[in-house]
Design an enzyme around this catalytic site. Sequence first.
Site, PDB file in Angstrom:
ATOM      1  N   PRO A   1       0.818  -1.225   0.000  1.00  0.00           N
ATOM      2  CG  PRO A   1      -0.648  -1.506   1.764  1.00  0.00           C
ATOM      3  CD  PRO A   1       0.659  -1.981   1.237  1.00  0.00           C
ATOM      4  CD  GLU A   2       4.488   2.680  -3.257  1.00  0.00           C
ATOM      5  OE1 GLU A   2       4.732   3.837  -3.636  1.00  0.00           O
ATOM      6  OE2 GLU A   2       5.088   1.687  -3.688  1.00  0.00           O
TER       7      GLU A   2
ATOM      8  CE  LYS B   1       4.193   4.842   2.877  1.00  0.00           C
ATOM      9  NZ  LYS B   1       5.248   3.863   2.515  1.00  0.00           N
TER      10      LYS B   1
ATOM     11  NE  ARG C   1      10.678  -1.954   0.715  1.00  0.00           N
ATOM     12  CZ  ARG C   1       9.435  -1.524   0.493  1.00  0.00           C
ATOM     13  NH1 ARG C   1       8.986  -0.450   1.100  1.00  0.00           N
ATOM     14  NH2 ARG C   1       8.643  -2.165  -0.327  1.00  0.00           N
TER      15      ARG C   1
END
Length: 268
Positions: A2-3, A59, A258
């Site tokens: 989820p962004e 977010k 990431r």
Amino acid sequence: VPELIEVERYRRVAARVVGRRIGEVDAPDTWYLKGGVGAVMLADLLVGAVVVDARRRGKLLLVDTDRGDVLGLRFGMTGRLLLSGPAAESTGGDDPVGDLLYGPRRDHVQYHRFALGFTDGSRLTVADPRRLGGVELAPPESRLGPPAESLDAAALALALGGSTAPLKAVLMDQHRIAGLGNLLCDEALWRAGLSPLRPAGSLDDTGSEALLRAIHETVAELSARGGSHTGDLQPARAPGGGCPRCGTALAHDRVGGRSTYWCPAEQR
Ligand SMILES: [Zn+2]
């Protein structure tokens, strides 16, 4: 993952419980409750209250009640928001959140970390297999940076200013800019022709303008396409992938913790 695009869809789902009265707080997973709040305290505060708004900051999804309490929902890496019952049933034909409605009936119940039950039988559920999200009362909204989708040149300059950290790491730092995650950052940097590794504070005016334009285009286009995973770079984000523009083999490394892909020929 989820962004801001996915959480905006969740916000639209949560907006369907505005005006409904909370009848039950179901918090089977105490790990999922953050900031020292317990299930009993949450129930005391929320049962009987009416939801008056569903907001988003980056977010973070925020649910406001008529008692002035604010419930913050974070979705981590794998969290989803699901709605069932009467609130889910009044759906329009072109509703972009359709696949999030009726969810709990078909979803794996063991992943349900938190739910609000409403007196009309509607139910808002957070499902999160990896449990990296969480629920918090009165989350510190003011510590989040400006929303990525309404960023302007001055706010971007402030967010990047003077930092020697890698550009991508700074863009993903929610305290500096709220809403961008791994995929949106890789896509925007690829569109802007900027290396994720360069120091954030090293951009000149041309680079800053390109980045700002790329962030806005990326958010707008991928929102219209349906998610953070619909970028032009996305099909090439795999071992052996080549740049969709010039064909150069993409570079791959961990940046800001990431998995990151970029074109070493075009992104400087
Ligand atoms: Zn390229």
